[in-house]
Each structure stands twice: as C-alpha cells, then as structure tokens.
Design a protein around this motif. Structure first.
Motif, PDB file in Angstrom:
ATOM      1  N   VAL A 244       0.842  -1.202   0.000  1.00 19.24           N
ATOM      2  CA  VAL A 244       0.000   0.000   0.000  1.00 19.24           C
ATOM      3  C   VAL A 244       0.872   1.245   0.000  1.00 19.24           C
ATOM      4  CG1 VAL A 244      -1.779   1.247   1.272  1.00 19.24           C
ATOM      5  CG2 VAL A 244      -1.838  -1.248   1.172  1.00 19.24           C
ATOM      6  N   PHE A 245       1.949   1.211   0.774  1.00 20.03           N
ATOM      7  CA  PHE A 245       2.863   2.344   0.844  1.00 20.03           C
ATOM      8  C   PHE A 245       4.286   1.817   0.811  1.00 20.03           C
ATOM      9  CE2 PHE A 245       5.554   5.407   2.993  1.00 20.03           C
ATOM     10  CZ  PHE A 245       5.141   6.608   2.451  1.00 20.03           C
ATOM     11  N   ASP A 246       5.106   2.358  -0.097  1.00 19.86           N
ATOM     12  CA  ASP A 246       6.507   1.954  -0.243  1.00 19.86           C
ATOM     13  C   ASP A 246       7.389   3.111   0.204  1.00 19.86           C
ATOM     14  OD1 ASP A 246       8.935   0.928  -0.868  1.00 19.86           O
ATOM     15  OD2 ASP A 246       8.618   0.786  -3.030  1.00 19.86           O
ATOM     16  N   ASP A 247       8.060   2.955   1.351  1.00 21.13           N
ATOM     17  CA  ASP A 247       8.905   4.032   1.854  1.00 21.13           C
ATOM     18  C   ASP A 247      10.193   4.183   1.065  1.00 21.13           C
ATOM     19  OD1 ASP A 247       9.933   1.642   2.675  1.00 21.13           O
ATOM     20  OD2 ASP A 247      10.431   2.292   4.705  1.00 21.13           O
ATOM     21  N   LEU A 248      10.450   3.278   0.093  1.00 22.30           N
ATOM     22  CA  LEU A 248      11.632   3.387  -0.763  1.00 22.30           C
ATOM     23  C   LEU A 248      11.289   3.924  -2.150  1.00 22.30           C
ATOM     24  CD1 LEU A 248      13.431   0.008   0.088  1.00 22.30           C
ATOM     25  CD2 LEU A 248      13.744   2.245   1.142  1.00 22.30           C
ATOM     26  N   SER A 249      10.066   4.292  -2.375  1.00 23.93           N
ATOM     27  CA  SER A 249       9.651   4.738  -3.707  1.00 23.93           C
ATOM     28  C   SER A 249      10.352   6.033  -4.094  1.00 23.93           C
ATOM     29  CB  SER A 249       8.136   4.928  -3.742  1.00 23.93           C
ATOM     30  OG  SER A 249       7.731   5.446  -4.992  1.00 23.93           O
ATOM     31  N   LEU A 250      10.726   6.140  -5.357  1.00 26.17           N
ATOM     32  CA  LEU A 250      11.323   7.372  -5.878  1.00 26.17           C
ATOM     33  C   LEU A 250      10.273   8.368  -6.335  1.00 26.17           C
ATOM     34  CD1 LEU A 250      14.271   5.831  -7.929  1.00 26.17           C
ATOM     35  CD2 LEU A 250      14.422   7.052  -5.761  1.00 26.17           C
ATOM     36  N   GLU A 251       9.050   7.908  -6.512  1.00 28.08           N
ATOM     37  CA  GLU A 251       7.940   8.764  -6.895  1.00 28.08           C
ATOM     38  C   GLU A 251       6.963   8.855  -5.729  1.00 28.08           C
ATOM     39  OE1 GLU A 251       7.225  10.522  -9.642  1.00 28.08           O
ATOM     40  OE2 GLU A 251       9.160  10.031 -10.540  1.00 28.08           O
ATOM     41  N   PRO A 252       6.095   9.883  -5.702  1.00 29.09           N
ATOM     42  CA  PRO A 252       5.093   9.937  -4.633  1.00 29.09           C
ATOM     43  C   PRO A 252       4.219   8.688  -4.638  1.00 29.09           C
ATOM     44  CG  PRO A 252       5.200  12.041  -5.804  1.00 29.09           C
ATOM     45  CD  PRO A 252       6.052  11.077  -6.577  1.00 29.09           C
ATOM     46  N   ASN A 253       3.990   8.116  -3.463  1.00 26.51           N
ATOM     47  CA  ASN A 253       3.051   7.004  -3.360  1.00 26.51           C
ATOM     48  C   ASN A 253       1.651   7.494  -3.713  1.00 26.51           C
ATOM     49  OD1 ASN A 253       4.254   4.348  -1.963  1.00 26.51           O
ATOM     50  ND2 ASN A 253       5.362   6.145  -1.199  1.00 26.51           N
ATOM     51  N   GLN A 254       0.893   6.649  -4.400  1.00 27.68           N
ATOM     52  CA  GLN A 254      -0.446   7.013  -4.851  1.00 27.68           C
ATOM     53  C   GLN A 254      -1.462   6.062  -4.240  1.00 27.68           C
ATOM     54  OE1 GLN A 254      -0.612   7.446  -9.168  1.00 27.68           O
ATOM     55  NE2 GLN A 254       1.576   7.903  -9.224  1.00 27.68           N
ATOM     56  N   VAL A 255      -2.434   6.641  -3.527  1.00 28.04           N
ATOM     57  CA  VAL A 255      -3.454   5.865  -2.826  1.00 28.04           C
ATOM     58  C   VAL A 255      -4.820   6.350  -3.280  1.00 28.04           C
ATOM     59  CG1 VAL A 255      -4.457   5.311  -0.586  1.00 28.04           C
ATOM     60  CG2 VAL A 255      -1.979   5.439  -0.830  1.00 28.04           C
ATOM     61  N   ALA A 256      -5.722   5.421  -3.541  1.00 25.38           N
ATOM     62  CA  ALA A 256      -7.097   5.751  -3.911  1.00 25.38           C
ATOM     63  C   ALA A 256      -8.046   5.025  -2.963  1.00 25.38           C
ATOM     64  CB  ALA A 256      -7.391   5.340  -5.356  1.00 25.38           C
ATOM     65  N   TYR A 257      -9.015   5.752  -2.431  1.00 32.68           N
ATOM     66  CA  TYR A 257     -10.044   5.186  -1.564  1.00 32.68           C
ATOM     67  C   TYR A 257     -11.325   5.004  -2.375  1.00 32.68           C
ATOM     68  CZ  TYR A 257      -7.172   6.160   2.554  1.00 32.68           C
ATOM     69  OH  TYR A 257      -6.158   6.181   3.484  1.00 32.68           O
ATOM     70  N   LEU A 258     -11.964   3.865  -2.200  1.00 30.31           N
ATOM     71  CA  LEU A 258     -13.237   3.603  -2.878  1.00 30.31           C
ATOM     72  C   LEU A 258     -14.359   4.226  -2.055  1.00 30.31           C
ATOM     73  CD1 LEU A 258     -14.741   2.223  -5.210  1.00 30.31           C
ATOM     74  CD2 LEU A 258     -14.934   0.185  -3.748  1.00 30.31           C
ATOM     75  N   GLN A 259     -15.099   5.143  -2.678  1.00 30.83           N
ATOM     76  CA  GLN A 259     -16.178   5.831  -1.963  1.00 30.83           C
ATOM     77  C   GLN A 259     -17.373   4.895  -1.803  1.00 30.83           C
ATOM     78  OE1 GLN A 259     -17.005   9.783  -3.319  1.00 30.83           O
ATOM     79  NE2 GLN A 259     -19.087   9.801  -2.489  1.00 30.83           N
ATOM     80  N   PRO A 260     -17.910   4.783  -0.581  1.00 28.71           N
ATOM     81  CA  PRO A 260     -19.071   3.895  -0.378  1.00 28.71           C
ATOM     82  C   PRO A 260     -20.347   4.532  -0.905  1.00 28.71           C
ATOM     83  CG  PRO A 260     -18.532   5.020   1.655  1.00 28.71           C
ATOM     84  CD  PRO A 260     -17.476   5.432   0.656  1.00 28.71           C
ATOM     85  N   ASN A 261     -21.382   3.712  -1.039  1.00 31.04           N
ATOM     86  CA  ASN A 261     -22.660   4.268  -1.493  1.00 31.04           C
ATOM     87  C   ASN A 261     -23.403   4.977  -0.373  1.00 31.04           C
ATOM     88  OD1 ASN A 261     -23.528   2.139   0.084  1.00 31.04           O
ATOM     89  ND2 ASN A 261     -24.262   0.898  -1.636  1.00 31.04           N
ATOM     90  N   GLU A 262     -22.928   4.827   0.863  1.00 32.33           N
ATOM     91  CA  GLU A 262     -23.509   5.538   1.996  1.00 32.33           C
ATOM     92  C   GLU A 262     -22.390   5.906   2.957  1.00 32.33           C
ATOM     93  OE1 GLU A 262     -26.493   4.752   5.805  1.00 32.33           O
ATOM     94  OE2 GLU A 262     -26.512   3.377   4.083  1.00 32.33           O
ATOM     95  N   ILE A 263     -22.273   7.199   3.246  1.00 32.72           N
ATOM     96  CA  ILE A 263     -21.203   7.677   4.122  1.00 32.72           C
ATOM     97  C   ILE A 263     -21.751   7.821   5.533  1.00 32.72           C
ATOM     98  CG2 ILE A 263     -19.645   9.606   4.595  1.00 32.72           C
ATOM     99  CD1 ILE A 263     -19.457  10.083   1.618  1.00 32.72           C
ATOM    100  N   ASP A 264     -21.140   7.094   6.457  1.00 35.40           N
ATOM    101  CA  ASP A 264     -21.555   7.182   7.848  1.00 35.40           C
ATOM    102  C   ASP A 264     -20.331   7.442   8.724  1.00 35.40           C
ATOM    103  OD1 ASP A 264     -20.243   4.778   7.797  1.00 35.40           O
ATOM    104  OD2 ASP A 264     -21.998   3.544   8.240  1.00 35.40           O
ATOM    105  N   GLU A 265     -20.561   7.534  10.033  1.00 33.81           N
ATOM    106  CA  GLU A 265     -19.475   7.855  10.953  1.00 33.81           C
ATOM    107  C   GLU A 265     -18.411   6.749  10.999  1.00 33.81           C
ATOM    108  OE1 GLU A 265     -21.780  11.002  11.205  1.00 33.81           O
ATOM    109  OE2 GLU A 265     -22.552   8.969  11.396  1.00 33.81           O
ATOM    110  N   THR A 266     -18.834   5.508  10.825  1.00 36.92           N
ATOM    111  CA  THR A 266     -17.859   4.411  10.841  1.00 36.92           C
ATOM    112  C   THR A 266     -16.875   4.548   9.698  1.00 36.92           C
ATOM    113  OG1 THR A 266     -19.460   2.921  11.884  1.00 36.92           O
ATOM    114  CG2 THR A 266     -17.592   1.916  10.744  1.00 36.92           C
ATOM    115  N   TRP A 267     -17.376   4.800   8.504  1.00 39.22           N
ATOM    116  CA  TRP A 267     -16.476   4.940   7.359  1.00 39.22           C
ATOM    117  C   TRP A 267     -15.618   6.187   7.493  1.00 39.22           C
ATOM    118  CZ3 TRP A 267     -15.399   8.359   3.399  1.00 39.22           C
ATOM    119  CH2 TRP A 267     -14.619   7.865   2.353  1.00 39.22           C
ATOM    120  N   LEU A 268     -16.204   7.304   7.916  1.00 38.70           N
ATOM    121  CA  LEU A 268     -15.439   8.534   8.050  1.00 38.70           C
ATOM    122  C   LEU A 268     -14.315   8.375   9.066  1.00 38.70           C
ATOM    123  CD1 LEU A 268     -18.355  11.151   8.058  1.00 38.70           C
ATOM    124  CD2 LEU A 268     -16.644  10.865   6.259  1.00 38.70           C
ATOM    125  N   THR A 269     -14.623   7.818  10.225  1.00 37.08           N
ATOM    126  CA  THR A 269     -13.604   7.680  11.278  1.00 37.08           C
ATOM    127  C   THR A 269     -12.543   6.665  10.879  1.00 37.08           C
ATOM    128  OG1 THR A 269     -15.180   8.301  13.010  1.00 37.08           O
ATOM    129  CG2 THR A 269     -13.232   7.057  13.685  1.00 37.08           C
TER     130      THR A 269
END
Length: 798
Positions: A244-269
């Motif tokens: 998920v994250f490479d601390d040896l990467s020469l380029e910025p690490n890229q992360v994408a989060y999948l947005q749920p169909n319903e946003i609640d406090e559990t997902w946000l936190t």
C-alpha cells in the motif's frame, strides 16, 4: 499514693494548669486567628488572580472499548484452505527511470565544491519491486580554468565503491560530460553517491587551500539512469504497509479510496484514522490521494483501499477475496457468517490484476473499526501475516500524556545529551569529528509548543580534542538556529580531556523547530597545504553527558495558527484523542479530500502507538464530544457543519450570497474562489479551540487543501485567520509565487491554564510584578487593622 520526688504535687500541678490556661486564653486565640486569617487571605487572593484549572478530561470510549472480548482459547471460525502460493500482483514491463540531481534539495541550481579537497553526498533509494539491470551516472560539470589538470580530478563513489574518475582539464567555460557505469550488485535499498573533487592550481604544491580559484560545479541536469525489471508484488501482511505504501519509492506514493454508497461515521472515522497512520509512515515523503467511485477508475500505480461492510461497499463482490459472500455478509469455510464485531483484513488485486487492493471490512460497523484499528497500531499489525487477517481482539492502547511528544525535549528540566534522540530514534553517544573543517554536530532541540522559557537556561558542553592544534586559531562554538551564541578558544597544545563550556541559551529563541549546532574550528600547528595527514589528525569529541538545564513552564496563548505548524493543540495528546472532526451532513468529494489531507497532516505531526481521532457529521456530533474536544470543522459556507464559527464577535466571516463580513464591513464578491482557515476559542469550552476550514466554493476548498498539503505554505501559518488564493488556474506546488496568502489577527489571544499551580503563580507574578509591592503593602495594612480590631474587642470582653 506514692509520688515521684522530682514531680510536683497534684495541687501544684492544678495550680500550674490554671496559670497556663489563663495565659493561653490571652495569647493562643490571637495568634491562631492571625494565622488562619493569613491563610484565608492567601487562598482568596490566589482564587481571585489565578485562572481556573483545566478540567480533567474523562477517557473517551472508542468503538472497540465496549465490545465483548472473545475467548481466544478456542477456535471460533472455520477458515478456508490456504492458497498453494501467496497471491501476487503481476510485474510490469521492463522500464527506465531517470533521477535528476536537481530533485535533491541540496543541489538547487548547482552543486559546488571548493578548496583543495571537497566532497558532496547525494542519497537515493531503490523501490522494493525493482531489480536493477543497469545503472549509470551521467555527470555534467564545469570547473575553474586555474586548475592544474594532472593534479586535479573528480571521483565518484557509490556506497563506498569507486566507479571512476575524470581529470579536471576543460578549458574555461567548457562543460564536461562523463558517464559512469554502476555495477547493479552495488545498488541497495538505501544508496549514497559521493562526488569527491581534488583541486590544485600548482604543479607542485597549492599554497592557499582557500584560494577562490579552486572550484568545481556539478550542474543540476546531471542524472542517474535506472534500467530495471519490475518484480511481482507478493501480497502478504507481514510486509505491511507495503505494497500500500513503499517508503523506498522514488515517486510519490499514490493511494485511492473507494467511496461507499452511503457515508456514515464508521467509514469517516476509519478512513481518517487509516490515512493518519499513512501520514505517520510517510513522514517527509510525498503522498498523493484521491477518491474513486468505482474499482475500474484505479489507474497507473495507484493502490486501492476499500473500507466498509459489504452493505455500503457492494463492489466487494467483484473482487477475488479469500472469503465468500452470502446474503451481504462474509462467511467462513462452513458458510457461517462472521460476528459483527470481528474485523476482516484482506489483500487482493483489482479484477485486471494490475493494482493491489487493501480491504478492511466486517459484517458490522464494529468489525470494520476493529480491522482498521489493527492496522494503525504498530504493536498489533507487526504480528500480521498472510493475505487474510481475522481481527478478533486488539490491544487497548492507553492515551499518552498530553506533553509526551516524541522527538521533542524531555519533560524534565534537567537532562543530558544521551536523553535526546537521533533522526533514527537512537540515543546520542559520544560523537567524534575529524579535520579542520569537520561537520558540525546538529541535534534537534525542539521545545514543546506550550513551553515558555524563563531566563537561566544553560547548556554545559563537555568535550575533548586532540593535540597538534594551533591554540591561537582553534575554537569551539555553539549555534542555536544558525545564530552563534558563544565560543571558546582551544588553548591546550597537548590536547584537552573533558573540558567544559557553559552556554546560556536565550529564552526567546528556543522554538518547536529549533536546532543546536556544535562546531569545532581546528587549525593545525604546522600548516602544510600539500598534505592531508596533519588535517586528518585533528579530532574533537562531544561527550554524551553534556548537560542541559531549562527554566520553563507551560503557558500557551490561543488562538494562534503558528502553533498549528507543530500540530498544537490538536496533537496533544499525540494519539489525537482530544480532537474530533465535524463534516457536513452530506459530504461532497471536495470535503472528503480535505478530510484526508487534514488527517495526513495530523499524522505527519504526531507519533503515538494508536490513533483515536473521531469524525462525525453535523447532526451526529455528540454534545459531550463537542464540549470536551478540540474541533476541526470542514465544509463550504452553505454546508458548514458548525456555523457558530462565523457568529462570534466582529471577526472575519463568510455568509450566504457570497458575502463577507469583518467588523462593520460587509461586501459581496463574485466569484469567490479563496480558501479560509480560521481558528477561534471554542464557543462551548473556553479551554478548547475550533479550527474552521471553509470557502464559498469547492475551488476554495481546493486552495485550503493545497495549504494543508504543501509544506512551503503550511509552515507559513500565523495569526488566527488565513485567506489563500491561487494566482493561476493550475498552480505548481514547486512555484513559491503560485499562491497568495493573507494573514489576519482578529481577536485577542486568551492564555490557557498552565499545567500546575506553581507555574500559574509564577506566570501571574511575572505578568503583574508592578502591582506586587503595592499589593503586599495594602494587604499588610488590612491585616494589621483586622488584628488591632480583634485585640480591642478581646480587651473589652476581658
């Protein structure tokens, strides 16, 4: 009845008793009353002038605190058969990567070497999934025309191995080009390139080592060229956070989060906590983040993170997971659903097999929270392995002391150099440096944000140095943030053993980003320009029992955005348990991206064994959390979750219809694409603050996100209100003139309570010293009058 010959008779004892009681009736009430009166006056005076003590914050329950703890002595779940081989991400095609020198901050426009001998060091890493096939260093350089070609050369070393030299024989103004081949086997995870220049302007002996004609410059378009073969990425939690994250990467690490169909406090936190932990892992490394609405939107070298139950993440059914799904719930090998309080962590790939996917899920909200908490707590995640982890129970990590900040000064006012830590978290030992121009010892001397220093701070430097120095021109000096504080001549020709230098540290210069430098300027007794032997025989040692003594107390004045550069007060304590984030009722993607950026920044600014940051939508923010925590509120003006931030006093405020208010002024602007960062004292608790991150439009929130993410902007924060605007449509993060910042100080600062009573008394006395003497005289007169009145009444009664 027998009596002792030396004891008085009973009659004499009763007589003496009566005599003493009559005298005590006259003396004891007076002095007892006077003492009680003095104590009462002192207590009343202290109550009147001292601020109320900070309220003790009750422990905040987390998602897992109320969960029933399972019996780990028995196996509760039937697990599927392990795969014959661990799942992997297929390797990419062979490629080439060019790393230019100007990406290093020490290069800039050129890398200059001066004197008879000088060297410069550049460091680079090798990404974990690269197998180098060939590596080349391409240098472009120019040098002084005064250099003598047969006695001047440039040598390149990689990880201590020399890979070649080139003579410095170019005519004036001509640029040299040379390519060195690096053995692929010499490349490691962490690599160092040393450029060493030997420069002479005489065929026999260069007399002046500081001659300005002795120079060579490495041009910034020099580069290191990788030809590499990517390796398959094994998906195994024992290597987490990779892939998920490479601390040896020469380029910025890229992360994408999948947005749920319903946003609640559990997902946000859960999402906020996980991204906070990624910010801690990233430290100074760049991290690019975005939110996607479908799995097929993952592109390039992004890593996908899916958080949530199957009910809010229906795309989980399209992934090849080690657990099966039935009726919207995960099932074990016997087709029984997992309990809702059990967390499930899985590593897999996107359907096309091109990108790794991290899944943090469960059949209930509590299980999702527990799965994420496992990843954010280093003590838990280090025991993970395989591509499936079932989280049944995790440690309940205690909240650290609010002033226990890793990397900052110890809490004790007296400590030694060995109590400080190096950049890799090791204790300082004795440090020896060599040469007349030896590198300085630099150490972080970072004061806690709420430290206020009084006069009398000292550093007792203990050091030794070798013989053969010139006592007339050799010295040791101490700098604080590149400003020399003091120095001392080294006077012993035969060397010094554990000598001391007492340094007074200015109380107004010790900041949360301070550094101390100790420099030894060593000059040989016999200067021989053509030999480096005498120079290298010069040495000095700084001993680890060097002492520091500080006079400080805990006083802080808020609101002050300058303290936010260190994360204060939101990162006190460092697990962020005193902070909550408020979001709009229906967060837009711009709100969520800003939430991730704030979480990442808080992670970069804190170090702890857990993350206890909570995120709520406006209607779900509990009153007790609102009243007891520091609040960060995110949203545009129309959807801002806590409008109280813009309703206090005459401060700057955004209102509807693109209007702005400040004091008695009111204007309307169109369009308004500026972002706003505003800090105020919390309307619900005078010991807490609220940070508003807002704008009139989503474009304005993008400006706030840039301000939080870019170090060159974030570390300019000051005042209590900041307005930020981009000067061009697509600003470059490397352009210092791409943004305009306006800083406002709208309200007077409020001094929050110190940590203890003695500190508060000392602060009050220092702040009101001019009324101290008249106050003592007045109190004495009042006390004298009260005592005289009491004596008169007592005399009248007798």
């Amino acid at each position: 009845m027998k009596h002792d010959l030396h004891s008085p008779t009973p009659n004499r004892q009763s007589s003496r008793r009566r005599s003493r009681s009559s005298s005590h009736r006259r003396d004891r009430p007076l002095w007892a009353f006077a003492g009680m009166l003095l104590l009462s006056c002192g207590l009343l005076l202290g109550w009147a002038i001292l601020p109320a003590p900070a309220q003790t914050e009750a422990p905040i329950p987390t998602e897992e605190s109320g969960a029933p703890q399972p019996d780990l002595s028995r196996s509760e779940f039937a697990l599927p058969d392990p795969p014959a081989a661990p799942p992997t991400v297929a390797p990419e095609a062979a490629g080439q990567y060019v790393l230019e020198f100007n990406r290093s901050p020490i290069v800039g426009n050129r890398l200059r070497m001066e004197g008879i001998y000088d060297e410069r060091r550049l460091r680079f890493t090798r990404p974990r999934n690269w197998e180098p096939k060939s590596v080349q260093i391409s240098l472009r350089f120019r040098h002084s025309a005064a250099l003598y070609a047969t006695r001047s050369n440039l040598t390149v070393l990689v990880n201590g191995t020399s890979i070649g030299s080139v003579p410095l024989n170019k005519p004036q103004g001509e640029i040299g080009n040379v390519v060195f081949d690096v053995p692929p086997g010499a490349i490691k995870d962490y690599n160092e390139v040393v450029l060493a220049a030997l420069q002479n302007n005489s065929p026999t002996c260069t007399q002046d080592p500081f001659d300005p004609s002795l120079w060579t410059e490495i041009l910034p378009d020099s580069k290191l060229v990788f030809n590499f073969q990517p390796k398959a990425i094994a998906l195994d939690f024992h290597r987490y956070p990779y892939p998920v994250f490479d601390d040896l990467s020469l380029e910025p690490n890229q992360v994408a989060y999948l947005q749920p169909n319903e946003i609640d406090e559990t997902w946000l936190t859960a999402t906020s906590r996980l991204h906070t932990s990624l910010g801690r892992l990233a430290e100074f490394r760049p991290l690019d983040t975005r939110i996607v609405e479908a799995i097929d939107q993952v592109a390039g070298r992004e890593r996908l993170i899916v958080i949530g139950t199957p009910a809010i993440q229906p795309d989980l059914s399209s992934l090849d997971l080690p657990l099966s799904l039935g009726s919207g719930r995960f099932l074990d090998a016997e087709q029984q659903p997992f309990p809702g309080d059990v967390g499930l962590l899985m590593l897999t790939t996107t359907p096309d097999g091109a990108a790794p996917v991290l899944v943090a899920t469960g059949n209930g909200a509590e299980g999702v929270a527990k799965a994420v908490q496992f990843l954010v707590q280093p003590g838990d995640r280090q025991i993970g392995t395989g591509n499936l982890v079932i989280v049944d129970q995790i440690d309940q990590v205690e909240t650290p002391d609010p002033r226990a900040w890793q990397g900052y000064l110890p809490l004790e006012n007296s400590f030694k150099l060995s109590d400080l830590r190096t950049f890799d978290e090791q204790a300082y030992g004795d440090v020896t440096v060599r040469g007349s121009h030896s590198p300085s010892l630099e150490l972080d001397f970072r004061a806690l944000p709420d430290d206020q220093f009084s006069p009398g701070n000292t550093m007792t430097l203990r050091y030794s140095y070798g013989p053969q120095i010139n006592p007339l021109t050799s010295l040791v000096e101490v700098e604080l943030d590149n400003v020399v504080i003091t120095g001392k001549r080294l006077t012993s020709v035969s060397g010094g053993d554990r000598e001391t230098l007492k340094v007074t540290l200015p109380e107004d210069r010790i900041k949360p980003n301070s550094r101390i430098q100790v420099n030894f300027r060593l000059d040989p007794r016999e200067r021989r320009s053509c030999s480096r032997v005498t120079d290298q025989q010069l040495w000095s040692t700084i001993h680890s029992d060097t002492e520091f003594k500080l006079n400080r107390e805990q006083v802080v004045r808020l609101p002050d955005l300058e303290l936010l550069r260190a994360g204060y007060p939101f990162a006190a304590p460092q697990d962020l348990s005193s902070t909550a984030i408020a979001m709009p009722e229906n967060p837009a993607q711009s709100d969520l991206l800003l939430l991730l950026e704030v979480s990442e920044r808080l992670g970069r600014l804190s170090r702890a064994e857990s993350v206890k940051l909570d995120v709520y939508r406006a209607s779900k923010l509990p009153v007790e959390q609102r009243d007891s925590r520091h609040i960060i509120a995110i949203g545009t003006e129309a959807q801002f979750p806590l409008p109280e931030a813009f309703e206090q006093g005459d401060g700057f405020a955004l209102r509807d219809l693109f209007s702005r208010h400040w004091g008695q002024k009111q204007i309307q602007t169109l369009p308004d694409q500026e972002g706003l960062v505003k800090q105020i004292i919390s309307p619900w608790n005078q010991e807490r603050v609220m940070l508003a991150l807002s704008a009139q439009t989503d474009e304005g929130l993008q400006q706030v996100r840039d301000l939080i993410s870019q170090d060159n902007l974030f570390f300019q924060l000051e005042g209590d209100t900041v307005l930020i605007a981009a000067n061009e449509p697509d600003p470059s993060p490397y352009d210092p003139n791409a943004y305009s910042l306006e800083f406002l100080q709208q309200s007077s600062q409020r001094q929050l309570a110190s940590a203890n009573l003695s500190s508060r008394i000392a602060a009050v006395l220092r702040g009101n010293w001019f009324v101290l003497a008249p106050g003592i005289v007045a109190a004495s007169l009042v006390l004298y009058g009260v005592i005289q009145l009491y004596l008169k009444r007592l005399t009248g009664q007798e």
